[in-house]
Motif scaffolding. Structure first.
Motif, short mmCIF file in Angstrom:
data_model
loop_
_atom_site.label_atom_id
_atom_site.label_comp_id
_atom_site.label_asym_id
_atom_site.label_seq_id
_atom_site.Cartn_x
_atom_site.Cartn_y
_atom_site.Cartn_z
N UNK A 1 0.84 -1.20 0.00
CA UNK A 1 0.00 0.00 0.00
C UNK A 1 0.88 1.25 0.00
N UNK A 2 0.54 2.26 -0.79
CA UNK A 2 1.38 3.47 -0.89
C UNK A 2 1.60 4.19 0.44
N UNK A 3 0.67 4.06 1.39
CA UNK A 3 0.80 4.76 2.67
C UNK A 3 1.67 4.01 3.68
N UNK A 4 2.02 2.76 3.38
CA UNK A 4 2.86 1.98 4.29
C UNK A 4 4.32 2.33 4.09
N UNK A 5 5.04 2.49 5.21
CA UNK A 5 6.45 2.80 5.10
C UNK A 5 7.34 2.04 6.07
N UNK A 6 6.71 1.43 7.09
CA UNK A 6 7.48 0.74 8.12
C UNK A 6 6.71 -0.47 8.62
N UNK A 7 7.45 -1.43 9.18
CA UNK A 7 6.88 -2.63 9.79
C UNK A 7 7.46 -2.75 11.18
N UNK A 8 6.62 -3.08 12.17
CA UNK A 8 7.11 -3.37 13.51
C UNK A 8 6.90 -4.85 13.80
N UNK A 9 7.94 -5.50 14.32
CA UNK A 9 7.89 -6.92 14.66
C UNK A 9 7.71 -7.11 16.16
N UNK A 10 7.12 -8.25 16.52
CA UNK A 10 6.91 -8.60 17.93
C UNK A 10 7.43 -10.02 18.17
#
Length: 339
Positions: free
Chosen positions: A35-44
């Motif tokens: 998606x164009x608005x996604x820029x980062x991912x956080x992992x758990x």
């Protein structure tokens, strides 16, 4: 790292940080990543089974969306998402009497081991002062005074930088006084303005070394009772204009109780952006994440690409076998094991 490649990649990314359900990407998650608005991912912790699995997941994420920043809350102590196969880094409070060299070693080990698996950054260090009041901060804090937090924070960020990783200071302007846990309630800092502003010396001193900062979901009585994440005065007037912070500013998780109030997810995101946040964290509610991506109207700010590019590593990081043969790494491990 501010390179031409990273700037070009940042120009294709957006402000929303998403999370993942498990050990591998689902098709729904692949769609969110694209998606164009996604820029980062956080992992758990739920995204981790082994170093090999984590490296494969990070490679898959980066292949799906080149340049996307993969982050994690990996501070040491009780907030260390990946454990088996990673060095156990003690809680920061246990390092206070050991001096800056212990914090440098912790920063280097945390950063180097994450980067060896493809993780780009950790949301650390905690720059809150341990006033002995906040259980959610407590032993995560680097010190019980402003001066100690500055001294130890500088050392830890230098260790991260040596590992090729940017630092993210949290929780601005300070979560150490308010007693409630913003995950489940709205904490209130009732101190007078001069007391809150005295703590800001931490961010003023460390601003040049921080690639990012994260807001506190704390209401500050001296600032109209506003939650910091939604306060233009705290974020724009003070942090940016007065303290000179030029890094990327994250909201803390917008699904936390301290941020929700009676606001929809879209309203929370809008208020955070309008107040001065560059990037939005939203975790553990995939349906709300889809809603946010579907309705958020966002205009790329003048400095967004540069701020995001600085969080991207300059290279791929050392292979774990190579890292374990590095003398700097061995010395840092010895320093921590001596504790």
């Amino acid at each position: 790292m501010l390179t031409k490649r990273n700037l070009e990649r940042a120009a294709t990314l957006g402000p929303v940080t998403i999370d993942l359900e498990g050990l591998e990407l689902t098709e729904r998650e692949r769609a969110r990543l694209r998606h164009p608005l996604t820029g980062l991912v956080i992992l758990f912790s739920r995204n981790y089974a082994s170093r090999e699995q984590l490296a494969a997941l990070c490679a898959e994420i980066h292949a799906e969306r080149p340049g996307i920043v993969i982050a994690v809350d990996h501070e040491g102590g009780r907030v260390q998402r990946f454990r088996e196969g990673f060095t156990h880094v003690p809680a920061m409070a246990t390092l206070r009497e050991k001096g800056p060299s212990a914090f440098w070693a912790a920063g280097f080990v945390l950063g180097a081991e994450l980067r060896a698996c493809g993780v780009d950054m950790t949301f650390a260090p905690v720059l809150d002062i341990d006033y002995g009041r906040s259980g959610v901060i407590g032993d995560r804090a680097l010190g019980a005074t402003c001066e100690a937090v500055i001294r130890h924070g500088a050392a830890l960020t230098a260790g991260l930088a040596e590992a090729g990783m940017s630092a993210c200071g949290k929780h601005y302007p300070g979560h150490g006084w308010a007693e409630a846990d913003s995950h489940v309630a709205l904490p209130v800092d009732e101190r007078p303005r001069e007391a809150v502003e005295a703590d800001l010396a931490i961010y003023e001193a460390l601003a040049p070394s921080l690639g990012a900062a994260m807001t506190a979901h704390v209401a500050y009585k001296a600032f109209g009772g506003e939650v910091a994440t939604y306060s233009p005065e705290l974020l724009r007037t003070i942090l940016r204009d007065r303290l000179g912070f030029t890094g990327l500013l994250f909201s803390d998780d917008l699904s936390m109780k301290g941020a929700v109030g009676n606001l929809t997810v879209a309203q929370r995101a809008r208020r955070a952006l309008d107040s001065g946040c560059d990037a939005l964290l939203h975790c553990n509610h995939p349906d709300e994440a889809d809603e946010l991506l579907g309705v958020l109207e966002w205009k790329r700010g003048e400095h967004f690409n540069e701020r995001l590019a600085r969080l991207m590593p300059a290279d791929e990081g050392l292979d774990r076998e190579v890292l374990e043969g590095l003398e700097t790494y061995r010395r840092a491990l010895a320093k921590l094991s001596a504790l």
